[in-house]
Motif scaffolding. Structure first.
Motif, PDB file in Angstrom:
ATOM      1  N   TRP A  76      40.125 -26.250  33.206  1.00  0.00           N
ATOM      2  CA  TRP A  76      41.465 -25.270  33.337  1.00  0.00           C
ATOM      3  C   TRP A  76      41.592 -24.051  32.687  1.00  0.00           C
ATOM      4  O   TRP A  76      41.928 -23.106  33.092  1.00  0.00           O
ATOM      5  CB  TRP A  76      42.601 -26.303  32.914  1.00  0.00           C
ATOM      6  N   ALA A  80      41.929 -20.408  34.150  1.00  0.00           N
ATOM      7  CA  ALA A  80      43.037 -19.603  33.800  1.00  0.00           C
ATOM      8  C   ALA A  80      42.849 -18.301  33.205  1.00  0.00           C
ATOM      9  O   ALA A  80      43.583 -17.727  32.825  1.00  0.00           O
ATOM     10  CB  ALA A  80      43.771 -20.344  33.144  1.00  0.00           C
ATOM     11  N   GLN A 106      54.636 -21.273  29.540  1.00  0.00           N
ATOM     12  CA  GLN A 106      53.330 -21.002  29.836  1.00  0.00           C
ATOM     13  C   GLN A 106      52.421 -20.922  28.769  1.00  0.00           C
ATOM     14  O   GLN A 106      51.323 -21.554  28.601  1.00  0.00           O
ATOM     15  CB  GLN A 106      53.173 -19.576  30.627  1.00  0.00           C
ATOM     16  N   VAL A 110      49.147 -23.316  27.827  1.00  0.00           N
ATOM     17  CA  VAL A 110      48.134 -23.166  27.177  1.00  0.00           C
ATOM     18  C   VAL A 110      47.519 -23.884  26.095  1.00  0.00           C
ATOM     19  O   VAL A 110      46.425 -24.290  25.921  1.00  0.00           O
ATOM     20  CB  VAL A 110      47.785 -21.584  27.011  1.00  0.00           C
ATOM     21  N   THR A 244      45.437 -16.833  38.851  1.00  0.00           N
ATOM     22  CA  THR A 244      45.171 -17.401  37.468  1.00  0.00           C
ATOM     23  C   THR A 244      46.505 -17.417  36.823  1.00  0.00           C
ATOM     24  O   THR A 244      47.078 -18.504  36.230  1.00  0.00           O
ATOM     25  CB  THR A 244      44.464 -16.562  36.623  1.00  0.00           C
ATOM     26  N   LEU A 247      48.277 -20.660  38.367  1.00  0.00           N
ATOM     27  CA  LEU A 247      47.858 -21.685  37.761  1.00  0.00           C
ATOM     28  C   LEU A 247      48.467 -22.039  36.449  1.00  0.00           C
ATOM     29  O   LEU A 247      48.838 -23.055  36.190  1.00  0.00           O
ATOM     30  CB  LEU A 247      45.991 -21.688  37.474  1.00  0.00           C
ATOM     31  N   ILE A 248      48.480 -21.043  35.365  1.00  0.00           N
ATOM     32  CA  ILE A 248      49.263 -21.196  34.239  1.00  0.00           C
ATOM     33  C   ILE A 248      50.736 -21.594  34.270  1.00  0.00           C
ATOM     34  O   ILE A 248      51.238 -22.351  33.733  1.00  0.00           O
ATOM     35  CB  ILE A 248      49.219 -20.176  33.716  1.00  0.00           C
TER      36      ILE A 248
END
Length: 633
Positions: A76, A80, A106, A110, A244, A247-248
């Motif tokens: 992931w 990302a 976000q 992460v 990217t 996706l985050i």
């Protein structure tokens, strides 16, 4: 290792579950009709199984390895654009600039995956993962990052965990939507941020029994002063940054909602010697572009859709009524031999056989059209109770798709929408089309199709519901949210103005970034401005435009067209300025924003240009004609 199997499709119910459902007893006529409406789904599954069993020797499936703890998080972070957080190399890569664009939700997504990855590495007693403090240039301490985390948990992530725990133990508080009523769809604020506000509130839900497309909720995109950006409006360079970021954002949204974002590890299948069927989309497009440059959709798919549009849209039961498997296999062999020579006679093929070829083309792709990695995520969208949030998740998933898959899917959905518009003749309404196409999109020989016992009906209806949403809401889903465009702008600005990564921990860095973002920027905006708009491909002269708070892109294009009619400008290319009845309204003129903090951006006609100027004062504005993409069929 490989093994021969009927594409794992034999694990699906061998026949329609109607008999089972009737034996259990239905409590209402409505439920009986709903069960009957899924009959097309199971009939399609049966047809797919028979086709697969007939070619069992061609169906080899590589074993899909189960990921070890921490592997999913590592993949992931790589996908990302944050792979630098995993290694021992420098941290001044451009990928780390992503951190400066993240919202709070976000950033929490992460941080969660980085923490999980770090803990899994330490538990395995492997070479220790770099402490996040080392990444940002701070001397290491005896206290590990995990110990620091446990002793001083991040308040944001702690609040999100508490909220998610509450959502897992409590059902959504739902207010039923009014079918057919129009609602606003906000793309200015990150979806995960919107969901975080609603965590303790109530969600609107629509009845899952709605099979009538006219009864589905209507959504209107809330247009800000910067307009709406569609997929295709951004340059290829800027679009590469979108997946990217999407996706985050999708991960953050799932975290807030308490849903796990499942992704498959791509399985490698045996390649074939064929030229059309069973060939990867990238390979198809590379071959097609040698014949027709800039081709976006495989020529074979274009031909199949064109043939059906010309002769099959009004055919009763089109897509649902299966053609002859023997004829379809024979036609496939003829296409492999004659398609590129132009000798294949489409007018001699029955419409139902063409629809069978269409579905076969989709199924025979080496990887699913929705991709092996994200097929589980597309299927899991059905588990989100709120329709608006299901659409938000679908919008992000479509942005994550590779460009060839996204363009091919759009071409297919546009055709399916045309089929629905002819339902009075072909008897195929939105739900019928969705139930027939769902197995072709969600079942694939390269992936195991394990369905828990007793869940067949639920998963089948869910898959059909996802296809129904993609067909009905495709204009909304093929939009790039304004908050993602804003993040692209910030990312481009960061390329020349790098953020100084010097905080003790990534969380401290992210807090500082968001503290800076939360400060209100007092923009000393000019009430008006005179700018130059160029049209170098059309004219030698540029157009001076006086901007005020009411000036929109459409106003500038009208002024440009008016001047073309009235003034004797130095025309560069008279061919491009053909007039229709002494008017230039027929020209497809577009205004582009080029440079500054964006690569190239085709502007919405409703964009207010003074607002755009204040956001990107160093850009040039160029008028061009709308590009036309080549089509052979």
């Amino acid at each position: 290792s490989t093994r021969n199997c009927p594409c794992k499709m034999s694990q699906l119910p061998p026949k329609s579950p109607l008999a089972c459902l009737v034996s259990e007893g239905t409590n209402s006529r409505v439920e009986a009709l709903d069960n009957l409406s899924m009959d097309s789904f199971w009939l399609e599954v049966e047809n797919i199984k028979q086709s697969a069993e007939a070619e069992q020797e061609e169906c080899s499936l590589a074993d899909v390895k189960t990921q070890e703890e921490g592997e999913a998080e590592a993949e992931w972070l790589q996908d990302a654009g944050l792979s630098e957080l995993l290694g021992d190399h420098g941290s001044d890569s451009d990928n780390l600039l992503l951190l400066s664009t993240l919202t709070q939700t976000q950033a929490a997504a992460v941080q969660r995956r980085l923490d999980t990855y770090s803990r899994s590495r330490r538990r395995k007693n492997k070479h220790p993962v770099r402490d996040v403090r080392d990444i940002f240039g701070v001397a290491s301490s005896e206290e590990t990052a995990a110990e620091k985390e446990e002793s001083n948990p991040d308040p944001l992530w702690q609040n999100l965990q508490t909220a998610n725990a509450q959502r897992k133990t409590q059902d959504y508080s739902c207010t039923v939507r009014n079918p057919g009523k129009e609602e606003v769809f906000n793309m200015d604020v990150a979806y995960s941020e919107q969901a975080a506000v609603l965590v303790k509130g109530s969600f609107l839900s629509e009845s899952r029994k709605l099979k009538d497309g006219n009864a589905l909720t209507k959504f209107k995109i809330l247009k800000g002063r910067l307009g709406v950006t569609r997929i295709g409006d951004l340059s290829a360079q800027d679009m590469k940054k979108i997946p990217t970021l999407a996706l985050i954002e999708l991960t953050a949204l799932c975290d807030i909602l308490g849903f796990e974002l499942k992704r498959n590890k791509a399985a490698k299948l045996k390649t074939t010697e064929k030229r059309l069927f069973g060939v990867p989309l990238n390979t198809l497009l590379e071959n097609d572009q040698k014949l027709l440059p800039n081709t976006k959709v495989p020529l074979l798919l274009q031909a199949l859709l064109s043939c059906l549009e010309k002769r099959g849209l009004e055919t009763e039961g089109i897509l649902r009524v299966s053609g002859s498997q023997t004829r379809i296999k024979s036609l496939e062999q003829k296409l492999e031999r004659d398609f590129y020579t132009g000798l294949f006679r489409w007018d001699e093929v029955h419409q139902n056989d063409v629809s069978g070829l269409l579905k076969r083309f989709i199924r025979e792709l080496p990887a699913p059209l929705l991709t092996a990695e994200y097929l589980p995520a597309f299927a899991a969208v059905q588990n989100i109770p709120d329709l608006k949030q299901r659409l938000q998740a679908l919008n992000l998933l479509i942005l994550i798709l590779p460009e060839p898959n996204r363009n091919t899917l759009k071409a297919l959905l546009e055709f399916l929408s045309k089929v629905v518009t002819k339902e009075n003749n072909n008897k195929m309404n939105l739900w019928n089309v969705s139930t027939v196409m769902a197995p072709n999109l969600f079942m694939h020989k390269g992936l195991p199709n394990k369905i828990p016992e007793g869940k067949e009906k639920q998963l089948a209806e869910g898959a059909a519901d996802v296809v129904q949403m993609m067909i009905h809401y495709q204009d909304l889903l093929w939009t790039v949210s304004s908050f993602l465009v804003a993040q692209v702008r910030k990312l481009n600005e960061s390329n020349t103005k790098r953020y100084q990564f010097c905080d003790k921990r990534i969380k401290n860095l992210l807090r500082k970034i968001h503290a800076d973002k939360d400060k209100v920027e007092k923009n000393q905006a000019e009430p008006s401005k005179i700018v130059k708009v160029h049209a170098s491909l059309l004219l030698k002269d540029s157009l001076e435009v006086h901007l005020n708070n009411a000036t929109r892109v459409a106003d500038v294009l009208r002024q440009f067209q008016k001047n073309l009619c009235q003034n004797d400008w130095n025309i560069v290319n008279t061919v491009n300025l053909l007039k229709c009845n002494n008017s230039i309204e027929c020209m497809n003129l577009l205004l582009y924003e080029v440079g500054g903090n964006i690569g190239e951006h085709c502007l919405d006609p409703d964009t207010y240009l003074l607002d755009l100027y204040h956001i990107n004062p160093h850009a040039e504005w160029i008028i061009k004609q709308k590009p036309s993409y080549p089509r052979m069929f």
